[in-house]
Write a protein that holds these residues in place. Sequence first.
Motif, PDB file in Angstrom:
ATOM      1  N   VAL A 285      -9.039   0.801   3.424  1.00 34.88           N
ATOM      2  CA  VAL A 285      -8.838  -0.491   4.110  1.00 34.88           C
ATOM      3  C   VAL A 285      -7.591  -1.180   3.558  1.00 34.88           C
ATOM      4  O   VAL A 285      -6.750  -1.669   4.321  1.00 34.88           O
ATOM      5  CB  VAL A 285     -10.078  -1.392   3.951  1.00 34.88           C
ATOM      6  CG1 VAL A 285      -9.826  -2.764   4.585  1.00 34.88           C
ATOM      7  CG2 VAL A 285     -11.310  -0.737   4.581  1.00 34.88           C
ATOM      8  N   GLN A 286      -7.451  -1.204   2.236  1.00 31.23           N
ATOM      9  CA  GLN A 286      -6.292  -1.871   1.633  1.00 31.23           C
ATOM     10  C   GLN A 286      -4.993  -1.147   1.991  1.00 31.23           C
ATOM     11  O   GLN A 286      -3.973  -1.791   2.241  1.00 31.23           O
ATOM     12  CB  GLN A 286      -6.450  -1.985   0.107  1.00 31.23           C
ATOM     13  CG  GLN A 286      -7.631  -2.852  -0.339  1.00 31.23           C
ATOM     14  CD  GLN A 286      -7.637  -4.246   0.281  1.00 31.23           C
ATOM     15  OE1 GLN A 286      -6.590  -4.865   0.505  1.00 31.23           O
ATOM     16  NE2 GLN A 286      -8.821  -4.753   0.591  1.00 31.23           N
ATOM     17  N   ALA A 287      -5.042   0.187   2.023  1.00 28.94           N
ATOM     18  CA  ALA A 287      -3.843   0.948   2.419  1.00 28.94           C
ATOM     19  C   ALA A 287      -3.448   0.584   3.843  1.00 28.94           C
ATOM     20  O   ALA A 287      -2.265   0.461   4.169  1.00 28.94           O
ATOM     21  CB  ALA A 287      -4.102   2.449   2.307  1.00 28.94           C
ATOM     22  N   CYS A 288      -4.444   0.388   4.692  1.00 27.56           N
ATOM     23  CA  CYS A 288      -4.179  -0.015   6.080  1.00 27.56           C
ATOM     24  C   CYS A 288      -3.575  -1.416   6.116  1.00 27.56           C
ATOM     25  O   CYS A 288      -2.538  -1.642   6.743  1.00 27.56           O
ATOM     26  CB  CYS A 288      -5.473   0.046   6.883  1.00 27.56           C
ATOM     27  SG  CYS A 288      -5.268  -0.498   8.589  1.00 27.56           S
ATOM     28  N   LEU A 289      -4.201  -2.362   5.413  1.00 33.58           N
ATOM     29  CA  LEU A 289      -3.712  -3.753   5.422  1.00 33.58           C
ATOM     30  C   LEU A 289      -2.275  -3.837   4.904  1.00 33.58           C
ATOM     31  O   LEU A 289      -1.468  -4.626   5.408  1.00 33.58           O
ATOM     32  CB  LEU A 289      -4.629  -4.651   4.585  1.00 33.58           C
ATOM     33  CG  LEU A 289      -5.998  -4.966   5.205  1.00 33.58           C
ATOM     34  CD1 LEU A 289      -6.879  -5.714   4.206  1.00 33.58           C
ATOM     35  CD2 LEU A 289      -5.853  -5.762   6.514  1.00 33.58           C
ATOM     36  N   THR A 290      -1.962  -3.003   3.908  1.00 33.96           N
ATOM     37  CA  THR A 290      -0.609  -3.002   3.330  1.00 33.96           C
ATOM     38  C   THR A 290       0.468  -2.705   4.373  1.00 33.96           C
ATOM     39  O   THR A 290       1.580  -3.181   4.265  1.00 33.96           O
ATOM     40  CB  THR A 290      -0.542  -1.938   2.200  1.00 33.96           C
ATOM     41  OG1 THR A 290      -1.505  -2.298   1.222  1.00 33.96           O
ATOM     42  CG2 THR A 290       0.822  -1.865   1.559  1.00 33.96           C
ATOM     43  N   THR A 291       0.117  -1.929   5.387  1.00 33.12           N
ATOM     44  CA  THR A 291       1.109  -1.598   6.420  1.00 33.12           C
ATOM     45  C   THR A 291       1.373  -2.767   7.358  1.00 33.12           C
ATOM     46  O   THR A 291       2.294  -2.720   8.158  1.00 33.12           O
ATOM     47  CB  THR A 291       0.654  -0.411   7.298  1.00 33.12           C
ATOM     48  OG1 THR A 291      -0.463  -0.833   8.105  1.00 33.12           O
ATOM     49  CG2 THR A 291       0.263   0.805   6.478  1.00 33.12           C
ATOM     50  N   GLY A 292       0.525  -3.795   7.289  1.00 35.07           N
ATOM     51  CA  GLY A 292       0.679  -4.931   8.198  1.00 35.07           C
ATOM     52  C   GLY A 292      -0.072  -4.750   9.510  1.00 35.07           C
ATOM     53  O   GLY A 292      -0.071  -5.641  10.367  1.00 35.07           O
ATOM     54  N   ALA A 293      -0.711  -3.593   9.660  1.00 33.03           N
ATOM     55  CA  ALA A 293      -1.431  -3.308  10.910  1.00 33.03           C
ATOM     56  C   ALA A 293      -2.781  -4.029  10.939  1.00 33.03           C
ATOM     57  O   ALA A 293      -3.266  -4.524   9.917  1.00 33.03           O
ATOM     58  CB  ALA A 293      -1.656  -1.805  11.044  1.00 33.03           C
TER      59      ALA A 293
END
Length: 370
Positions: A112-120
Amino acid sequence: MKSSLISSIVLASQVLALPSAPAVRANTAVKYAGVNIAGFDFGMNTTGAQDMSKVYPPLTALGGPDGAGQMSHFVKDDNLNIFRLPVTWQYLSDSNIGTFDTTKVANYDKLVQACLTTGATCIIDIHNYARWNYEIIGQGGPSDASLVQLWTQLATKYKSSTNIAFGVMNEPHDLDITTWGNTVQEVVTAIRTVGATSQMNRHETWLTNVVLLPGTDYTSAGSFNSTSGPALSAVKNLDGSTTNLIFDVHQYLDYDYSGTHTECVTDNIESAWQPLANWLRQVKRQALNTETGGGNTASCEQYLCSAINFMKREMRCGTLIVVSSNTDVFLGYVAWSAGSFDNTYELDLTPTWSGSSWTDTALMKACIAR
Ligand SMILES: *[C@@H]1O[C@H](CO)[C@@H](O)[C@H](O)[C@H]1NC(C)=O
Ligand SMILES: *[C@@H]1O[C@H](CO)[C@@H](O)[C@H](O)[C@H]1NC(C)=O
């Protein structure tokens, strides 16, 4: 008004389009375009039972494929902006219903955090088919209160990020839709009660988390207008509004609509997308397609591109560009699937890393990237 305007534009495009006129790819216009990043759900089947030995997190830190790298590639190189992150109830609770296993939740949170980091935008998807080990939630199986407890914990954890969308349940099927509608209402009430709620900033933009409402029949777009939609229309926020309560629909393009074959036979526009668009306009609601896809084949390139372009397409007729749009009712698409799949899987969309760059699959390049 709107729909008659749109049909006249569609008609105009049909009249004006010459055989040689190229269709201009216009999926840049939909709000959300993305892909599923699967793996935490591996081993789960439609009975709601999961072989936990098959779980294969798409995270290098957990010995799996590089889901984080895939997502940043998709954002940077393919202009995607939404990822759906399937996980099972069994995984998050370490197979003990009613508990919330901190280690397992921390593992999933890495994705989830890796996803949020992309701005998506990142969809938490509970991939359980409305079941826990063969039994239907709220209909003979686990109580609604059990599911509410799970969602209360998830909403508490993730409510502070409005880039999180809550996917209440993947593909309910073979259940009583009215009773299921009540279950979904209880989950929405719980999510909004812990504070993932409607609020407006001073620019009057809605800042609340999106909640995705899944219907029966594997939340099929084809039957949504007549079966799931009417039951789920009754689901409301605490204030009686339906702000950011978005219908969750799936649709595959193979001959039995199962999403298990590499060849596609239909774009589903006549049988599903047009009737659904009409119905959504009537009831003033919106839907997001969180699963669709096909093989990396010419037939799937043809039909999936067509289905996606139905959301927004442009036809060039000489110097004239004619636009037909359904973006008022369709928020976009999330294809199935990248993450821990590889090219032995029929619907593989996982890019491959070689040396210093990612290479996308044929279907990703042809229809999904933008
Ligand atoms: C579903 O998965 C469970 C757990 O691995 C397995 O025992 C069962 O046979 C599977 N059922 C079907 C229909 O695939
Ligand atoms: C739903 O769509 C079908 C076509 O697929 C149509 O025959 C039916 O009348 C529609 N029902 C509603 C309630 O809009």
